[in-house]
Motif scaffolding. Sequence first.
Motif, PDB file in Angstrom:
ATOM      1  N   ARG A   1       3.971  18.077  17.333  1.00 51.45           N
ATOM      2  CA  ARG A   1       5.309  17.806  17.561  1.00 51.45           C
ATOM      3  C   ARG A   1       5.815  16.228  18.390  1.00 51.45           C
ATOM      4  O   ARG A   1       6.162  15.617  18.311  1.00 51.45           O
ATOM      5  CB  ARG A   1       6.626  19.184  17.889  1.00 51.45           C
ATOM      6  N   ARG A   2       4.768  16.490  19.501  1.00 53.44           N
ATOM      7  CA  ARG A   2       4.702  15.013  19.930  1.00 53.44           C
ATOM      8  C   ARG A   2       3.898  14.088  19.118  1.00 53.44           C
ATOM      9  O   ARG A   2       4.644  12.662  19.838  1.00 53.44           O
ATOM     10  CB  ARG A   2       3.496  15.331  21.299  1.00 53.44           C
ATOM     11  N   VAL A   3       3.397  14.351  18.088  1.00 51.40           N
ATOM     12  CA  VAL A   3       3.293  13.108  16.897  1.00 51.40           C
ATOM     13  C   VAL A   3       4.471  12.805  16.511  1.00 51.40           C
ATOM     14  O   VAL A   3       3.757  11.661  15.896  1.00 51.40           O
ATOM     15  CB  VAL A   3       2.317  13.280  16.588  1.00 51.40           C
ATOM     16  N   ALA A   4       4.774  13.635  15.602  1.00 52.20           N
ATOM     17  CA  ALA A   4       5.742  13.732  14.771  1.00 52.20           C
ATOM     18  C   ALA A   4       6.954  13.158  14.910  1.00 52.20           C
ATOM     19  O   ALA A   4       7.439  12.194  14.254  1.00 52.20           O
ATOM     20  CB  ALA A   4       5.652  14.526  13.943  1.00 52.20           C
ATOM     21  N   LEU A   5       7.685  13.645  15.812  1.00 46.69           N
ATOM     22  CA  LEU A   5       9.021  12.999  16.816  1.00 46.69           C
ATOM     23  C   LEU A   5       9.314  11.535  16.624  1.00 46.69           C
ATOM     24  O   LEU A   5      10.413  10.762  16.667  1.00 46.69           O
ATOM     25  CB  LEU A   5       9.070  13.718  18.010  1.00 46.69           C
ATOM     26  N   PRO A   6       8.315  11.062  17.983  1.00 43.67           N
ATOM     27  CA  PRO A   6       8.429   9.718  17.539  1.00 43.67           C
ATOM     28  C   PRO A   6       8.705   8.716  16.220  1.00 43.67           C
ATOM     29  O   PRO A   6       9.949   8.046  16.108  1.00 43.67           O
ATOM     30  CB  PRO A   6       7.240   9.242  18.490  1.00 43.67           C
ATOM     31  N   GLU A   7       7.333   9.159  15.828  1.00 47.40           N
ATOM     32  CA  GLU A   7       7.711   9.001  14.045  1.00 47.40           C
ATOM     33  C   GLU A   7       9.285   9.290  13.646  1.00 47.40           C
ATOM     34  O   GLU A   7      10.009   8.167  12.924  1.00 47.40           O
ATOM     35  CB  GLU A   7       6.527   8.998  13.087  1.00 47.40           C
ATOM     36  N   MET A   8      10.040   9.887  14.053  1.00 45.32           N
ATOM     37  CA  MET A   8      10.608  10.727  12.528  1.00 45.32           C
ATOM     38  C   MET A   8      11.802   9.871  13.602  1.00 45.32           C
ATOM     39  O   MET A   8      12.951   9.565  13.157  1.00 45.32           O
ATOM     40  CB  MET A   8      11.267  12.024  13.304  1.00 45.32           C
ATOM     41  N   LEU A   9      12.185   8.894  15.252  1.00 44.20           N
ATOM     42  CA  LEU A   9      13.220   8.991  16.049  1.00 44.20           C
ATOM     43  C   LEU A   9      12.960   7.184  15.805  1.00 44.20           C
ATOM     44  O   LEU A   9      13.722   6.638  15.809  1.00 44.20           O
ATOM     45  CB  LEU A   9      13.154   9.282  17.288  1.00 44.20           C
TER      46      LEU A   9
ATOM     47  N   GLN B   1       0.772  10.388  11.935  1.00 46.05           N
ATOM     48  CA  GLN B   1       2.113  10.027  12.063  1.00 46.05           C
ATOM     49  C   GLN B   1       2.790   8.793  10.315  1.00 46.05           C
ATOM     50  O   GLN B   1       3.446   9.489  10.692  1.00 46.05           O
ATOM     51  CB  GLN B   1       1.806   8.655  12.559  1.00 46.05           C
ATOM     52  N   TYR B   2       1.903   9.586   8.983  1.00 41.34           N
ATOM     53  CA  TYR B   2       2.331   8.084   8.646  1.00 41.34           C
ATOM     54  C   TYR B   2       2.467   9.653   7.799  1.00 41.34           C
ATOM     55  O   TYR B   2       4.087   9.626   7.506  1.00 41.34           O
ATOM     56  CB  TYR B   2       0.757   7.912   7.678  1.00 41.34           C
ATOM     57  N   ALA B   3       2.862  10.988   7.888  1.00 39.01           N
ATOM     58  CA  ALA B   3       3.425  11.795   6.668  1.00 39.01           C
ATOM     59  C   ALA B   3       4.633  12.151   7.221  1.00 39.01           C
ATOM     60  O   ALA B   3       5.743  12.424   7.171  1.00 39.01           O
ATOM     61  CB  ALA B   3       2.785  13.405   7.020  1.00 39.01           C
ATOM     62  N   ALA B   4       5.313  11.863   9.214  1.00 33.25           N
ATOM     63  CA  ALA B   4       6.036  12.236   9.436  1.00 33.25           C
ATOM     64  C   ALA B   4       7.565  10.764   9.319  1.00 33.25           C
ATOM     65  O   ALA B   4       8.684  11.300   9.803  1.00 33.25           O
ATOM     66  CB  ALA B   4       5.698  12.612  10.795  1.00 33.25           C
ATOM     67  N   GLU B   5       6.826   9.655   8.872  1.00 35.67           N
ATOM     68  CA  GLU B   5       7.659   8.512   8.721  1.00 35.67           C
ATOM     69  C   GLU B   5       8.839   8.805   7.508  1.00 35.67           C
ATOM     70  O   GLU B   5       8.373   9.440   6.348  1.00 35.67           O
ATOM     71  CB  GLU B   5       6.920   7.372   7.732  1.00 35.67           C
ATOM     72  N   PRO B   6      10.030   8.964   8.434  1.00 33.02           N
ATOM     73  CA  PRO B   6      11.293   8.939   7.264  1.00 33.02           C
ATOM     74  C   PRO B   6      11.284   8.230   5.384  1.00 33.02           C
ATOM     75  O   PRO B   6      10.655   7.501   5.775  1.00 33.02           O
ATOM     76  CB  PRO B   6      12.400   8.845   8.461  1.00 33.02           C
ATOM     77  N   THR B   7      11.504   9.141   5.191  1.00 37.58           N
ATOM     78  CA  THR B   7      11.286   8.169   3.388  1.00 37.58           C
ATOM     79  C   THR B   7      12.667   8.401   3.469  1.00 37.58           C
ATOM     80  O   THR B   7      13.230   9.052   2.755  1.00 37.58           O
ATOM     81  CB  THR B   7       9.858   9.463   1.912  1.00 37.58           C
TER      82      THR B   7
END
Length: 243
Positions: free
Chosen positions: A47-55, A14-20
Amino acid sequence: FDNLPTELVLLILQYAAEPTFAQPEQYVTRNPYSTARTLCLVSRAVRRVALPEMLHTVLLGFRNVRAFVHALRMQAEYAQTDSSLCLAYTRYIRNIWIGHPTSVPESDLDLLAPILLGAPSLAIDFSSMDLLTRCVEHAWAHMDKNIDRQRSPPPWRTKTLTLSGMVISPWHITTRRPSGSTFLASVAHLVVLPHTQIDSNLHVIRRITGVIGSQDYALPRWMRHAPWASFRRLESISLAFPR
């Protein structure tokens, strides 16, 4: 990751997927979603973990609005087939920004309007106000006709509205139909980032001519024509001034 607890692995992803959005170098443009996009390709579980952070925060420029609408079409198809790739974007998008205007067909408003109006914080360029107006009218027109619109919650969740760019008669949203005034009535926080060069020139001219003091600021002209009566629940206004 083999020796780490599942909860810790999820936190790391989740931390890695947060947009910078902070750019480390002055003249290097880095895609803030690059890490999240790479993680989405690892596996369906990741993907199910990263995509919500991306959005969480979505930035849409001129070139990627159509790509985003295409992604919404794909999600609509996934929902019909009960695919594991299906994800309800509106549940996760909290901030959305749309830059310069782009052509969006009327048929795509069914997909875009719930996303645009479902985010608590919406930022849009003044030149794209027509798209916002169309989405508001579309959402208003598709409300259940059997409910009392005066007492029922509106079909949007916008609480913070940020407007940027050059101000060119942006308030026609309130002159077409009652839906525009109702939308502005739901806004609690208004943030305006005017056109930097024009705003700076206005301040310089007024300071040189003595209209305002050397440490004073002139209010933007758009404020004279803003439909303040429609902002019935407005709590704060934030303006950006040149130094």
